[in-house]
Design a protein around this motif. Structure first.
Motif, mmCIF file in Angstrom:
data_model
loop_
_atom_site.group_PDB
_atom_site.id
_atom_site.type_symbol
_atom_site.label_atom_id
_atom_site.label_comp_id
_atom_site.label_asym_id
_atom_site.label_seq_id
_atom_site.Cartn_x
_atom_site.Cartn_y
_atom_site.Cartn_z
ATOM 1 N N VAL A 1 0.835 -1.203 0.000
ATOM 2 C CA VAL A 1 0.000 0.000 0.000
ATOM 3 C C VAL A 1 0.869 1.252 0.000
ATOM 4 C CG1 VAL A 1 -1.638 1.341 1.384
ATOM 5 C CG2 VAL A 1 -2.014 -1.095 1.025
ATOM 6 N N LEU A 2 1.910 1.270 0.804
ATOM 7 C CA LEU A 2 2.800 2.432 0.844
ATOM 8 C C LEU A 2 3.550 2.601 -0.479
ATOM 9 C CD1 LEU A 2 4.263 2.226 4.459
ATOM 10 C CD2 LEU A 2 2.578 3.849 3.571
ATOM 11 N N LEU A 3 3.920 1.510 -1.099
ATOM 12 C CA LEU A 3 4.615 1.573 -2.385
ATOM 13 C C LEU A 3 3.699 2.172 -3.454
ATOM 14 C CD1 LEU A 3 7.181 0.808 -3.968
ATOM 15 C CD2 LEU A 3 6.078 -1.367 -4.472
ATOM 16 N N ILE A 4 2.454 1.713 -3.512
ATOM 17 C CA ILE A 4 1.495 2.242 -4.495
ATOM 18 C C ILE A 4 1.209 3.713 -4.212
ATOM 19 C CG2 ILE A 4 -0.894 2.078 -5.290
ATOM 20 C CD1 ILE A 4 -0.656 -0.959 -4.891
ATOM 21 N N THR A 5 0.982 4.059 -2.951
ATOM 22 C CA THR A 5 0.698 5.453 -2.585
ATOM 23 C C THR A 5 1.872 6.359 -2.933
ATOM 24 O OG1 THR A 5 -0.671 4.661 -0.772
ATOM 25 C CG2 THR A 5 -0.017 6.956 -0.709
ATOM 26 N N GLY A 6 3.073 5.922 -2.661
ATOM 27 C CA GLY A 6 4.260 6.713 -2.993
ATOM 28 C C GLY A 6 4.383 6.919 -4.490
ATOM 29 N N GLY A 7 4.100 5.891 -5.272
ATOM 30 C CA GLY A 7 4.149 6.017 -6.725
ATOM 31 C C GLY A 7 3.098 6.982 -7.237
ATOM 32 N N LEU A 8 1.906 6.937 -6.661
ATOM 33 C CA LEU A 8 0.842 7.858 -7.091
ATOM 34 C C LEU A 8 1.195 9.298 -6.758
ATOM 35 C CD1 LEU A 8 -2.420 5.912 -6.181
ATOM 36 C CD2 LEU A 8 -1.454 6.325 -8.431
ATOM 37 N N VAL A 9 1.781 9.519 -5.597
ATOM 38 C CA VAL A 9 2.160 10.883 -5.209
ATOM 39 C C VAL A 9 3.232 11.419 -6.154
ATOM 40 C CG1 VAL A 9 3.286 12.229 -3.403
ATOM 41 C CG2 VAL A 9 1.467 10.629 -2.811
ATOM 42 N N GLU A 10 4.218 10.576 -6.493
ATOM 43 C CA GLU A 10 5.263 11.004 -7.428
ATOM 44 C C GLU A 10 4.653 11.315 -8.796
ATOM 45 O OE1 GLU A 10 8.547 11.531 -7.072
ATOM 46 O OE2 GLU A 10 8.343 11.214 -4.925
ATOM 47 N N THR A 11 3.724 10.477 -9.252
ATOM 48 C CA THR A 11 3.086 10.694 -10.548
ATOM 49 C C THR A 11 2.273 11.975 -10.537
ATOM 50 O OG1 THR A 11 2.973 8.317 -10.881
ATOM 51 C CG2 THR A 11 1.552 9.665 -12.250
ATOM 52 N N LEU A 12 1.513 12.203 -9.483
ATOM 53 C CA LEU A 12 0.708 13.419 -9.402
ATOM 54 C C LEU A 12 1.588 14.664 -9.348
ATOM 55 C CD1 LEU A 12 -2.146 12.354 -6.964
ATOM 56 C CD2 LEU A 12 -2.284 12.706 -9.427
ATOM 57 N N ASN A 13 2.709 14.577 -8.649
ATOM 58 C CA ASN A 13 3.631 15.703 -8.587
ATOM 59 C C ASN A 13 4.193 16.005 -9.975
ATOM 60 O OD1 ASN A 13 5.201 17.710 -7.569
ATOM 61 N ND2 ASN A 13 6.762 16.357 -6.718
ATOM 62 N N PHE A 14 4.560 14.967 -10.726
ATOM 63 C CA PHE A 14 5.070 15.144 -12.085
ATOM 64 C C PHE A 14 3.998 15.752 -12.988
ATOM 65 C CE2 PHE A 14 5.426 13.321 -16.388
ATOM 66 C CZ PHE A 14 6.606 13.924 -16.773
ATOM 67 N N LEU A 15 2.775 15.243 -12.899
ATOM 68 C CA LEU A 15 1.694 15.766 -13.740
ATOM 69 C C LEU A 15 1.352 17.210 -13.381
ATOM 70 C CD1 LEU A 15 -0.694 12.702 -14.018
ATOM 71 C CD2 LEU A 15 0.842 13.622 -15.746
ATOM 72 N N LEU A 16 1.498 17.565 -12.115
ATOM 73 C CA LEU A 16 1.269 18.948 -11.707
ATOM 74 C C LEU A 16 2.267 19.879 -12.389
ATOM 75 C CD1 LEU A 16 -0.226 20.928 -9.804
ATOM 76 C CD2 LEU A 16 1.557 20.472 -8.139
ATOM 77 N N TRP A 17 3.536 19.500 -12.424
ATOM 78 C CA TRP A 17 4.550 20.330 -13.080
ATOM 79 C C TRP A 17 4.341 20.378 -14.590
ATOM 80 C CZ3 TRP A 17 7.069 23.884 -10.735
ATOM 81 C CH2 TRP A 17 7.384 23.741 -9.394
ATOM 82 N N VAL A 18 3.935 19.261 -15.196
ATOM 83 C CA VAL A 18 3.662 19.253 -16.633
ATOM 84 C C VAL A 18 2.489 20.167 -16.944
ATOM 85 C CG1 VAL A 18 2.852 17.810 -18.538
ATOM 86 C CG2 VAL A 18 4.668 17.000 -17.058
ATOM 87 N N GLY A 19 1.435 20.107 -16.139
ATOM 88 C CA GLY A 19 0.275 20.978 -16.331
ATOM 89 C C GLY A 19 0.636 22.448 -16.174
#
Length: 54
Positions: free
Chosen positions: A14-32
């Protein structure tokens, strides 16, 4: 003991998936943000350049 190992494994997944989602959302925020800045620059160039066909 096996139950404890299973609980630790589930928490780790669960922590691994959550950490990956947070990293992905952070990347998408910068791309946006970058795309929004590019859109504003293109709009300003068209508006100030006199090209009224938007």
């Amino acid at each position: 003991m096996n139950i404890l190992v299973a609980i630790i494994a589930i928490v780790a997944v669960v922590l691994l998936i959550t950490g990956g989602l947070v990293e992905t959302l952070n990347f998408l925020l910068w791309v946006g943000l970058a795309l929004a800045i590019i859109a504003v620059i293109v709009f300003l160039v068209r508006y100030l350049g006199g090209n009224r066909t938007v």
